[in-house]
Scaffold this active site. Structure first.
Site, PDB file in Angstrom:
ATOM      1  N   TYR A   1      16.873  70.370  11.340  1.00 17.05           N
ATOM      2  CA  TYR A   1      15.732  69.594  11.844  1.00 17.05           C
ATOM      3  C   TYR A   1      15.621  68.048  11.855  1.00 17.05           C
ATOM      4  CZ  TYR A   1      14.108  74.570  11.953  1.00 17.05           C
ATOM      5  OH  TYR A   1      14.069  75.811  12.055  1.00 17.05           O
TER       6      TYR A   1
ATOM      7  N   TYR B   1       0.586  74.700  16.244  1.00 23.02           N
ATOM      8  CA  TYR B   1       2.155  75.405  16.382  1.00 23.02           C
ATOM      9  C   TYR B   1       2.641  75.617  15.174  1.00 23.02           C
ATOM     10  CZ  TYR B   1       6.801  76.149  17.884  1.00 23.02           C
ATOM     11  OH  TYR B   1       8.081  76.609  18.248  1.00 23.02           O
TER      12      TYR B   1
ATOM     13  N   MET C   1       5.982  75.814  13.472  1.00 25.04           N
ATOM     14  CA  MET C   1       7.150  75.481  13.652  1.00 25.04           C
ATOM     15  C   MET C   1       8.027  76.490  12.877  1.00 25.04           C
ATOM     16  SD  MET C   1       7.062  71.538  14.020  1.00 25.04           S
ATOM     17  CE  MET C   1       6.537  71.205  12.503  1.00 25.04           C
TER      18      MET C   1
ATOM     19  N   HIS D   1       6.962  80.840  18.208  1.00 19.93           N
ATOM     20  CA  HIS D   1       8.154  81.207  18.799  1.00 19.93           C
ATOM     21  C   HIS D   1       8.819  82.222  17.798  1.00 19.93           C
ATOM     22  CE1 HIS D   1       7.573  77.686  21.619  1.00 19.93           C
ATOM     23  NE2 HIS D   1       7.899  78.667  22.436  1.00 19.93           N
TER      24      HIS D   1
ATOM     25  N   ASN E   1      13.928  89.822  16.499  1.00 18.65           N
ATOM     26  CA  ASN E   1      13.504  89.760  15.103  1.00 18.65           C
ATOM     27  C   ASN E   1      12.295  90.635  15.379  1.00 18.65           C
ATOM     28  OD1 ASN E   1      12.674  89.443  12.803  1.00 18.65           O
ATOM     29  ND2 ASN E   1      13.041  87.165  12.645  1.00 18.65           N
TER      30      ASN E   1
ATOM     31  N   ALA F   1       9.709  90.440  12.401  1.00 22.48           N
ATOM     32  CA  ALA F   1       8.740  89.164  12.565  1.00 22.48           C
ATOM     33  C   ALA F   1       7.738  89.308  13.551  1.00 22.48           C
ATOM     34  CB  ALA F   1       9.450  87.959  12.663  1.00 22.48           C
ATOM     35  N   ILE F   2       8.068  89.759  14.777  1.00 25.34           N
ATOM     36  CA  ILE F   2       7.065  90.247  15.712  1.00 25.34           C
ATOM     37  C   ILE F   2       6.162  90.924  15.224  1.00 25.34           C
ATOM     38  CG2 ILE F   2       6.946  90.989  18.146  1.00 25.34           C
ATOM     39  CD1 ILE F   2       9.466  89.734  18.776  1.00 25.34           C
TER      40      ILE F   2
ATOM     41  N   TYR G   1       3.606  89.398  12.884  1.00 25.70           N
ATOM     42  CA  TYR G   1       2.711  88.569  13.559  1.00 25.70           C
ATOM     43  C   TYR G   1       1.596  89.215  14.387  1.00 25.70           C
ATOM     44  CZ  TYR G   1       5.378  84.472  12.010  1.00 25.70           C
ATOM     45  OH  TYR G   1       6.210  83.758  11.314  1.00 25.70           O
TER      46      TYR G   1
ATOM     47  N   TYR H   1      15.432  79.456  24.831  1.00 26.78           N
ATOM     48  CA  TYR H   1      14.519  78.789  23.807  1.00 26.78           C
ATOM     49  C   TYR H   1      15.671  78.155  22.815  1.00 26.78           C
ATOM     50  CZ  TYR H   1      11.162  76.839  20.466  1.00 26.78           C
ATOM     51  OH  TYR H   1      10.201  76.431  19.679  1.00 26.78           O
TER      52      TYR H   1
ATOM     53  N   ARG I   1      21.505  77.399  19.829  1.00 23.46           N
ATOM     54  CA  ARG I   1      22.712  77.778  19.199  1.00 23.46           C
ATOM     55  C   ARG I   1      22.390  79.112  18.468  1.00 23.46           C
ATOM     56  NH1 ARG I   1      21.700  72.511  17.831  1.00 23.46           N
ATOM     57  NH2 ARG I   1      23.313  71.019  18.705  1.00 23.46           N
TER      58      ARG I   1
END
Length: 181
Positions: free
Chosen positions: A45, A89, A91, A128, A133, A136-137, A140, A155, A158
């Protein structure tokens, strides 16, 4: 303070017997957060990321066990173009592997959502998630009520697959359905 999540985001003794302490992100924590992110995420980051973490105030939280940083949620506040409201957001949310399944990530997200919910200027929280995944979806959407708004193609630069599900939580609707306390 208004809170729409029943789960507490306060300090307690979860974490395998060790006390988990949550703290706001400050510049003094930047090096520790950089190291944590390097271990958890396949992305390096930029300096801007850490400036945005600090600017988000209490929305960005760190989880410590015995003064060791074991998890964090990094957020950014985004002003709408017409300046009428803001979005939060998310991150990143990450916890070191030995500390997973101890509700630390859940409590970090709960804190940030409660922070956003308490500020009527913040109308939405979004994030995002890599499309493959599914855990994770599901986390949430099922646990926190996020709605998938679409897919951001290419999006991730890498990662494979490079596409991200865009998940959002409309706080205006949540506030209307939540009785005032």
């Amino acid at each position: 303070r208004h809170s729409w999540l029943a789960m507490s985001d306060d300090d307690d003794d979860q974490g395998g017997g060790a006390r988990v302490v949550f703290r706001d992100f400050t510049p003094e924590h930047e090096d520790a957060l950089r190291k944590l992110n390097a271990v958890i995420f396949p992305i390096r980051y930029s300096d801007k990321f850490y400036v945005e973490c600090a600017a988000a105030g209490s929305a960005t939280q760190l989880a410590f066990v015995e003064d060791v940083l074991v998890g964090a949620i990094a957020c950014r506040l985004e002003l709408l173009p017409d300046r009428s409201a803001a979005k939060l957001y998310v991150m990143t949310v990450g916890v070191l592997a030995p500390y997973r399944d101890k509700q630390i990530g859940t409590r970090l997200l709960t804190h940030s959502l409660n922070f956003a919910f308490a500020d009527p200027f913040v109308t939405e929280v979004y994030l995002h998630v890599q499309v493959n995944n599914l855990d994770a979806i599901s986390f949430y959407t099922k646990k926190f009520g996020f709605i998938q708004q679409g897919v951001a193609l290419h999006y991730y630069k890498r990662l494979e697959p490079p596409d991200a599900a865009v998940l959002a939580l409309d706080l205006s609707k949540k506030r209307k359905s939540c009785p005032a306390s």
